[in-house]
Scaffold this motif. Structure first.
Motif, mmCIF file in Angstrom:
data_model
loop_
_atom_site.group_PDB
_atom_site.id
_atom_site.type_symbol
_atom_site.label_atom_id
_atom_site.label_comp_id
_atom_site.label_asym_id
_atom_site.label_seq_id
_atom_site.Cartn_x
_atom_site.Cartn_y
_atom_site.Cartn_z
ATOM 1 N N LEU A 34 11.688 10.969 1.664
ATOM 2 C CA LEU A 34 10.402 11.170 1.245
ATOM 3 C C LEU A 34 9.562 11.897 2.394
ATOM 4 O O LEU A 34 8.894 12.908 2.276
ATOM 5 C CB LEU A 34 9.817 10.111 0.829
ATOM 6 C CG LEU A 34 10.256 9.731 -0.509
ATOM 7 C CD1 LEU A 34 9.659 8.354 -1.182
ATOM 8 C CD2 LEU A 34 10.245 10.710 -1.782
ATOM 9 N N ALA A 35 9.871 11.307 3.660
ATOM 10 C CA ALA A 35 9.148 11.889 4.925
ATOM 11 C C ALA A 35 9.498 13.286 5.263
ATOM 12 O O ALA A 35 8.883 14.105 5.416
ATOM 13 C CB ALA A 35 9.381 10.713 5.919
ATOM 14 N N ARG A 36 11.054 13.528 4.988
ATOM 15 C CA ARG A 36 11.554 14.817 5.044
ATOM 16 C C ARG A 36 10.897 15.821 3.981
ATOM 17 O O ARG A 36 10.776 16.615 4.412
ATOM 18 C CB ARG A 36 12.951 14.624 5.113
ATOM 19 C CG ARG A 36 13.520 14.117 6.425
ATOM 20 C CD ARG A 36 15.001 14.442 6.403
ATOM 21 N NE ARG A 36 15.683 13.759 5.456
ATOM 22 C CZ ARG A 36 16.353 12.644 5.662
ATOM 23 N NH1 ARG A 36 16.298 11.902 6.761
ATOM 24 N NH2 ARG A 36 17.114 11.826 4.745
ATOM 25 N N ASP B 166 5.426 7.143 9.805
ATOM 26 C CA ASP B 166 4.484 6.221 9.981
ATOM 27 C C ASP B 166 3.091 6.405 9.160
ATOM 28 O O ASP B 166 2.330 5.760 8.415
ATOM 29 C CB ASP B 166 3.680 6.177 11.440
ATOM 30 C CG ASP B 166 4.587 5.749 12.462
ATOM 31 O OD1 ASP B 166 5.471 4.630 11.863
ATOM 32 O OD2 ASP B 166 4.087 5.554 13.822
ATOM 33 N N ASP B 167 2.799 7.479 8.763
ATOM 34 C CA ASP B 167 1.930 8.029 7.778
ATOM 35 C C ASP B 167 2.314 7.724 6.294
ATOM 36 O O ASP B 167 1.350 7.321 5.524
ATOM 37 C CB ASP B 167 1.997 9.622 7.716
ATOM 38 C CG ASP B 167 1.056 9.953 8.831
ATOM 39 O OD1 ASP B 167 0.863 9.488 9.629
ATOM 40 O OD2 ASP B 167 1.033 11.312 9.100
ATOM 41 N N LEU B 168 3.617 7.638 6.081
ATOM 42 C CA LEU B 168 3.984 7.095 4.634
ATOM 43 C C LEU B 168 3.704 5.485 4.588
ATOM 44 O O LEU B 168 3.251 5.202 3.447
ATOM 45 C CB LEU B 168 5.365 7.070 4.381
ATOM 46 C CG LEU B 168 5.895 8.828 4.309
ATOM 47 C CD1 LEU B 168 7.224 8.638 3.719
ATOM 48 C CD2 LEU B 168 4.944 9.604 3.046
ATOM 49 N N VAL B 169 4.000 4.693 5.497
ATOM 50 C CA VAL B 169 3.681 3.243 5.592
ATOM 51 C C VAL B 169 2.129 2.959 6.191
ATOM 52 O O VAL B 169 1.752 1.931 5.759
ATOM 53 C CB VAL B 169 4.654 2.552 6.250
ATOM 54 C CG1 VAL B 169 6.037 2.840 5.715
ATOM 55 C CG2 VAL B 169 4.631 2.925 7.736
ATOM 56 N N ARG C 82 10.396 -2.267 -3.923
ATOM 57 C CA ARG C 82 9.996 -2.513 -2.215
ATOM 58 C C ARG C 82 10.586 -1.139 -1.637
ATOM 59 O O ARG C 82 11.623 -0.910 -1.839
ATOM 60 C CB ARG C 82 10.383 -3.740 -1.739
ATOM 61 C CG ARG C 82 10.095 -4.132 -0.293
ATOM 62 C CD ARG C 82 8.514 -4.045 -0.007
ATOM 63 N NE ARG C 82 7.949 -5.166 -0.958
ATOM 64 C CZ ARG C 82 7.682 -6.079 -0.325
ATOM 65 N NH1 ARG C 82 7.877 -6.646 0.964
ATOM 66 N NH2 ARG C 82 6.831 -7.285 -1.011
ATOM 67 N N ALA C 83 9.635 -0.659 -0.674
ATOM 68 C CA ALA C 83 10.000 0.489 0.117
ATOM 69 C C ALA C 83 11.093 0.036 1.253
ATOM 70 O O ALA C 83 10.751 -0.935 1.827
ATOM 71 C CB ALA C 83 8.692 0.744 0.729
ATOM 72 N N THR C 84 11.850 0.976 1.197
ATOM 73 C CA THR C 84 12.905 0.585 2.309
ATOM 74 C C THR C 84 13.240 1.915 3.275
ATOM 75 O O THR C 84 12.751 3.015 2.788
ATOM 76 C CB THR C 84 14.472 0.427 1.662
ATOM 77 O OG1 THR C 84 14.846 1.448 0.903
ATOM 78 C CG2 THR C 84 14.416 -1.038 0.803
ATOM 79 N N LEU C 85 13.783 2.042 4.180
ATOM 80 C CA LEU C 85 14.049 3.015 5.005
ATOM 81 C C LEU C 85 14.842 4.069 4.309
ATOM 82 O O LEU C 85 14.640 5.529 4.324
ATOM 83 C CB LEU C 85 14.785 2.684 6.364
ATOM 84 C CG LEU C 85 13.855 2.316 7.605
ATOM 85 C CD1 LEU C 85 14.632 1.780 8.635
ATOM 86 C CD2 LEU C 85 12.659 3.226 7.981
ATOM 87 N N ALA D 20 0.857 -1.159 0.119
ATOM 88 C CA ALA D 20 0.060 -0.010 -0.048
ATOM 89 C C ALA D 20 0.938 1.301 0.109
ATOM 90 O O ALA D 20 0.257 2.215 -0.299
ATOM 91 C CB ALA D 20 -0.899 -0.027 1.103
ATOM 92 N N VAL D 21 2.142 1.206 0.102
ATOM 93 C CA VAL D 21 3.086 2.348 0.294
ATOM 94 C C VAL D 21 3.209 3.063 -0.837
ATOM 95 O O VAL D 21 2.914 4.451 -1.185
ATOM 96 C CB VAL D 21 4.427 1.967 0.703
ATOM 97 C CG1 VAL D 21 5.418 3.187 0.832
ATOM 98 C CG2 VAL D 21 4.437 1.336 2.192
ATOM 99 N N GLY D 22 3.119 2.368 -2.149
ATOM 100 C CA GLY D 22 3.354 3.082 -3.593
ATOM 101 C C GLY D 22 2.196 3.940 -3.903
ATOM 102 O O GLY D 22 2.193 5.072 -4.006
ATOM 103 N N PRO D 23 0.770 3.306 -3.741
ATOM 104 C CA PRO D 23 -0.389 4.199 -4.041
ATOM 105 C C PRO D 23 -0.373 5.329 -3.099
ATOM 106 O O PRO D 23 -0.774 6.326 -3.520
ATOM 107 C CB PRO D 23 -1.496 3.358 -3.939
ATOM 108 C CG PRO D 23 -0.953 1.651 -4.069
ATOM 109 C CD PRO D 23 0.472 1.959 -3.669
ATOM 110 N N ARG D 24 -0.218 5.100 -1.843
ATOM 111 C CA ARG D 24 0.057 6.372 -0.790
ATOM 112 C C ARG D 24 1.056 7.443 -1.413
ATOM 113 O O ARG D 24 0.631 8.379 -1.326
ATOM 114 C CB ARG D 24 0.302 5.689 0.415
ATOM 115 C CG ARG D 24 -0.036 7.097 1.531
ATOM 116 C CD ARG D 24 0.551 6.157 3.116
ATOM 117 N NE ARG D 24 -0.790 5.501 3.583
ATOM 118 C CZ ARG D 24 -0.830 4.084 3.550
ATOM 119 N NH1 ARG D 24 0.396 3.574 3.049
ATOM 120 N NH2 ARG D 24 -1.666 3.421 4.024
ATOM 121 N N LEU D 25 2.228 6.914 -1.709
ATOM 122 C CA LEU D 25 3.097 7.840 -2.180
ATOM 123 C C LEU D 25 2.613 8.660 -3.200
ATOM 124 O O LEU D 25 2.891 9.880 -3.467
ATOM 125 C CB LEU D 25 4.637 7.302 -2.370
ATOM 126 C CG LEU D 25 5.239 6.675 -1.077
ATOM 127 C CD1 LEU D 25 6.544 5.944 -1.434
ATOM 128 C CD2 LEU D 25 5.506 7.844 -0.115
#
Length: 234
Positions: free
Chosen positions: A95-97, A104-107, A86-89, A47-52
């Motif tokens: 992206l969060a910055r 947490d909002d991104l994932v 795949r999403a990684t830290l 779900a991370v990709g569509p959210r981004l």
């Protein structure tokens, strides 16, 4: 004596078999639990990709601009948003910055044990945005606050993909949409395709509060009136 001894041994063998069976069952249950946990993790990461993508489009940022500001290649960002990467830290932290949102909002990490919704305002273009929805994709809802200013700002229309529905809670909203220049008082709403040049601001310099629903291109808000209400005429 001999019979007792044989019975004892037989009983012991049965007990041992029972313990082995239980042990296997326990290990099998562990594998099932592990697979369930793995599936839950996969669902979160998928779900991370569509959210981004939804977040980037809502902010009106292109992949090229995001790549330049985060140092992540445009192709990597594209694969991340489409789910092919795949999403990684290492990818999510920049992206969060950039988006100024918690990781947490991104994932979409669930908050356990606390039913309250923790709203985190975001400041952008001199305005305040309060996200009201968290699910990836689909229509996103947020509250927008335009602070009061000594003088109203001059319109700077922008375009981006999507469809927007706005409802004025307080103040007087100035909506510039293509060649139209409108003023919406409290209680009025507007709906438009964001591929048209548009701009939202205060009509008189006073503070304005409004609700906004933003969805992908072609997805519109549907408002239905109650035909049995007091204003219904038969």
């Amino acid at each position: 004596m001999s019979g007792d001894a044989d019975g004892s041994q037989g009983s012991g063998t049965q007990d041992t078999g029972s313990q082995d069976t239980g042990s296997e069952s326990g290990r099998g249950g562990g594998r099932e639990s592990g697979r369930g946990s793995s599936r839950a993790t996969d669902d979160v990461l998928d779900a991370v990709g569509p959210r981004l993508r939804a977040l980037r489009r809502r902010r009106g940022i292109t992949l090229a601009e995001l790549a330049a500001e985060t140092g992540i290649s445009e192709s990597t960002l594209s694969r991340l948003e489409s789910g092919r990467r795949r999403a990684t830290l290492e990818l999510l932290l920049p992206l969060a910055r950039r988006y100024d949102v918690p990781l947490d909002d991104l994932v979409g990490a669930p908050r356990t044990g606390d039913p309250r919704i923790h709203l985190k305002p975001v400041r952008r273009f001199g305005m305040i945005f309060v996200p009201l929805s968290r699910r990836p994709g689909g229509i996103h809802a947020f509250k927008m606050i335009i602070p009061a200013r000594p003088e109203p700002l001059a319109p700077t229309p922008q375009t981006h993909e999507g469809h927007e529905w706005v409802y004025v809670l307080s103040g007087r909203l100035r909506l510039v949409l293509g060649d139209r220049d409108l003023v919406l008082p409290p209680g009025e709403a507007a709906e438009f395709d964001t591929s048209l040049p548009h701009w939202l601001g205060s009509a008189d310099g006073g503070a304005v509060e409004l609700l906004i629903l933003f969805g992908p291109h072609g997805m519109r808000a549907h408002v239905r009136a109650d035909p049995t209400g007091p204003d219904h005429r038969t």
